[in-house]
Motif scaffolding. Structure first.
Motif, PDB file in Angstrom:
ATOM      1  N   ALA A  76       0.832  -1.184   0.147  1.00 60.03           N
ATOM      2  CA  ALA A  76      -0.072   0.144  -0.149  1.00 60.03           C
ATOM      3  C   ALA A  76       0.767   1.360   0.075  1.00 60.03           C
ATOM      4  N   GLY A  77       2.089   1.069   0.375  1.00 59.14           N
ATOM      5  CA  GLY A  77       2.996   2.309   0.344  1.00 59.14           C
ATOM      6  C   GLY A  77       2.921   3.197   1.627  1.00 59.14           C
ATOM      7  N   ASP A  78       2.055   2.720   2.768  1.00 53.28           N
ATOM      8  CA  ASP A  78       1.904   3.571   3.759  1.00 53.28           C
ATOM      9  C   ASP A  78       1.494   2.530   4.985  1.00 53.28           C
ATOM     10  N   PHE A  79       1.925   3.068   6.353  1.00 52.90           N
ATOM     11  CA  PHE A  79       1.542   2.156   7.434  1.00 52.90           C
ATOM     12  C   PHE A  79       0.091   2.631   7.643  1.00 52.90           C
ATOM     13  N   ASP A  80      -0.473   1.408   7.931  1.00 52.10           N
ATOM     14  CA  ASP A  80      -1.969   1.614   8.418  1.00 52.10           C
ATOM     15  C   ASP A  80      -2.009   0.918   9.973  1.00 52.10           C
ATOM     16  N   SER A  81      -2.317   1.707  10.628  1.00 53.34           N
ATOM     17  CA  SER A  81      -2.358   1.690  12.226  1.00 53.34           C
ATOM     18  C   SER A  81      -3.604   0.527  12.387  1.00 53.34           C
ATOM     19  N   GLU A  82      -4.539   0.784  11.668  1.00 53.38           N
ATOM     20  CA  GLU A  82      -5.783  -0.284  11.860  1.00 53.38           C
ATOM     21  C   GLU A  82      -5.532  -1.532  11.237  1.00 53.38           C
ATOM     22  N   MET A  83      -4.843  -1.627  10.242  1.00 58.77           N
ATOM     23  CA  MET A  83      -4.060  -3.145   9.891  1.00 58.77           C
ATOM     24  C   MET A  83      -3.226  -3.746  10.938  1.00 58.77           C
ATOM     25  N   ALA A  84      -2.588  -3.017  11.636  1.00 59.72           N
ATOM     26  CA  ALA A  84      -1.386  -3.367  12.582  1.00 59.72           C
ATOM     27  C   ALA A  84      -2.387  -3.785  13.752  1.00 59.72           C
ATOM     28  N   LEU A  85      -3.282  -2.954  14.086  1.00 58.58           N
ATOM     29  CA  LEU A  85      -3.929  -3.415  15.350  1.00 58.58           C
ATOM     30  C   LEU A  85      -4.690  -4.774  15.000  1.00 58.58           C
ATOM     31  N   CYS A  86      -5.335  -4.698  13.692  1.00 58.40           N
ATOM     32  CA  CYS A  86      -5.784  -6.251  13.442  1.00 58.40           C
ATOM     33  C   CYS A  86      -5.222  -7.269  13.665  1.00 58.40           C
ATOM     34  N   ALA A  87      -4.002  -7.061  13.167  1.00 55.92           N
ATOM     35  CA  ALA A  87      -2.801  -8.205  13.172  1.00 55.92           C
ATOM     36  C   ALA A  87      -2.551  -8.394  14.543  1.00 55.92           C
ATOM     37  N   ASP A  88      -2.414  -7.624  15.339  1.00 57.36           N
ATOM     38  CA  ASP A  88      -2.161  -7.751  16.841  1.00 57.36           C
ATOM     39  C   ASP A  88      -3.231  -8.666  17.440  1.00 57.36           C
ATOM     40  N   ARG A  89      -4.712  -8.463  17.205  1.00 61.73           N
ATOM     41  CA  ARG A  89      -5.618  -9.127  17.528  1.00 61.73           C
ATOM     42  C   ARG A  89      -5.682 -10.404  17.233  1.00 61.73           C
ATOM     43  N   VAL A  90      -5.231 -10.825  15.799  1.00 62.14           N
ATOM     44  CA  VAL A  90      -5.316 -12.011  15.508  1.00 62.14           C
ATOM     45  C   VAL A  90      -4.048 -12.972  16.142  1.00 62.14           C
ATOM     46  N   VAL A  91      -2.882 -12.272  16.339  1.00 61.97           N
ATOM     47  CA  VAL A  91      -1.952 -13.037  16.792  1.00 61.97           C
ATOM     48  C   VAL A  91      -2.199 -13.142  18.409  1.00 61.97           C
TER      49      VAL A  91
END
Length: 296
Positions: A76-91
């Motif tokens: 995407a060319g940019d950091f997405d904090s919401e995507m990062a939070l989703c990854a954290d929740r899944v992990v």
């Protein structure tokens, strides 16, 4: 004294790995050039399994999280904090044993990775953890990516849905609450609204509603019209008789629940349900026949 020496390099969450290894009894961590993100861990042979497990845990938690974030930046060319939070929740769910990735639990993957790391911990070795993980954890990364995107998309739909409901709440708040009780009877393909005695709304109003549904005015369906009718009546109490519990999210019942909140009560089956079911079926057959005659 016989000791093993393991030098590792990693680009993801390196300070966390150093801290975890430093907490191991009997292990000594020598930090290398932090710009190169490398360290050397010196430990007695009997501590090799603990070192391997610690590194395996790091790869399946911190490394996975940041790998997904890095992938998203590349795409995407940019950091997405919401995507990062989703990854954290899944992990977090994965580590807690509440879900599997690539058809295996966290405990299973931890054991597998520990076994594969152990040979590197039985002598002097140099390991690139990025290369190790991208080869041996590619299935986990792919599964985490898919689940993270699924959660991210669901959260987006949830936010859109909540904004829609919030708009409906504002309209409802402008209505004067009427001291009446309305029962909403919903099936997979029909919605019926009746008063507390089981009688449907006035025939003229129902006819207008059904005509609008059939003619598909502005894309309005029967659920939209039912919600508009309920907002217009603004009853003090809404009893929901939901006979379509398997409806796809966001269902009509979910919309009503969030819209009317404390003013809504769910019914799991009662005499009114059975009465309304009979009335709904009879009315639908009668209305369909009348409508077909009008179309001729």
């Amino acid at each position: 004294m016989n000791v093993h020496r393991l030098t590792v390099s990693a680009t993801h969450a390196f300070p966390g790995l150093a801290s975890s290894l430093q907490q191991l009894e009997g292990a000594k961590v020598l930090l290398g050039d932090m710009a190169m993100e490398s360290l050397t861990c010196i430990f007695p042979p009997q501590f090799a399994p603990q070192v391997a497990e610690t590194i395996a845990h790091y790869l399946l938690t911190d490394w996975l999280r940041t790998e997904i974030a890095r992938e998203w930046i590349r795409r995407a060319g940019d950091f997405d904090s919401e995507m990062a939070l989703c990854a954290d929740r899944v992990v977090v769910k994965f580590v807690a044993g509440k879900m599997s990735l690539a058809n295996a639990s966290f405990a299973t993957w931890l054991s597998r990775v520990q076994v594969e790391l152990l040979p590197f911990c039985t002598g002097d070795a140099i390991v690139s953890l990025d290369g190790f993980a991208r080869f041996r954890l590619r299935e986990v990364v792919a599964a985490l990516r898919a689940e993270t995107e699924r959660v991210w998309q669901h959260d987006g739909r949830e936010r859109d849905f909540e904004r829609l409901v919030e708009g409906l709440r504002e309209v409802l708040s402008e209505q004067v609450i009427q001291d009446e009780e309305l029962h909403v009877f919903t099936t997979p393909d029909f919605v019926w609204i009746a008063d507390a005695d089981g009688f449907g709304l006035c025939e003229g109003e129902i006819g207008e509603v059904m005509d609008a549904v059939v003619s598909d005015v502005d894309g309005i369906d029967n659920e939209d019209l039912a919600i508009a009718t309920l907002i217009g009546h603004s009853p003090r109490r809404v009893v929901l008789h939901d006979l379509d519990p398997g409806a796809l999210w966001p269902s009509f019942a979910e919309t009503l629940s969030r819209l009317f909140q404390q003013r809504l009560q769910r019914c799991d089956g009662c005499d009114v349900c059975r009465q309304l079911a009979h009335m709904e079926q009879r009315f639908r057959i009668q209305w369909t026949q009348n409508h077909r005659r009008q179309q001729r």
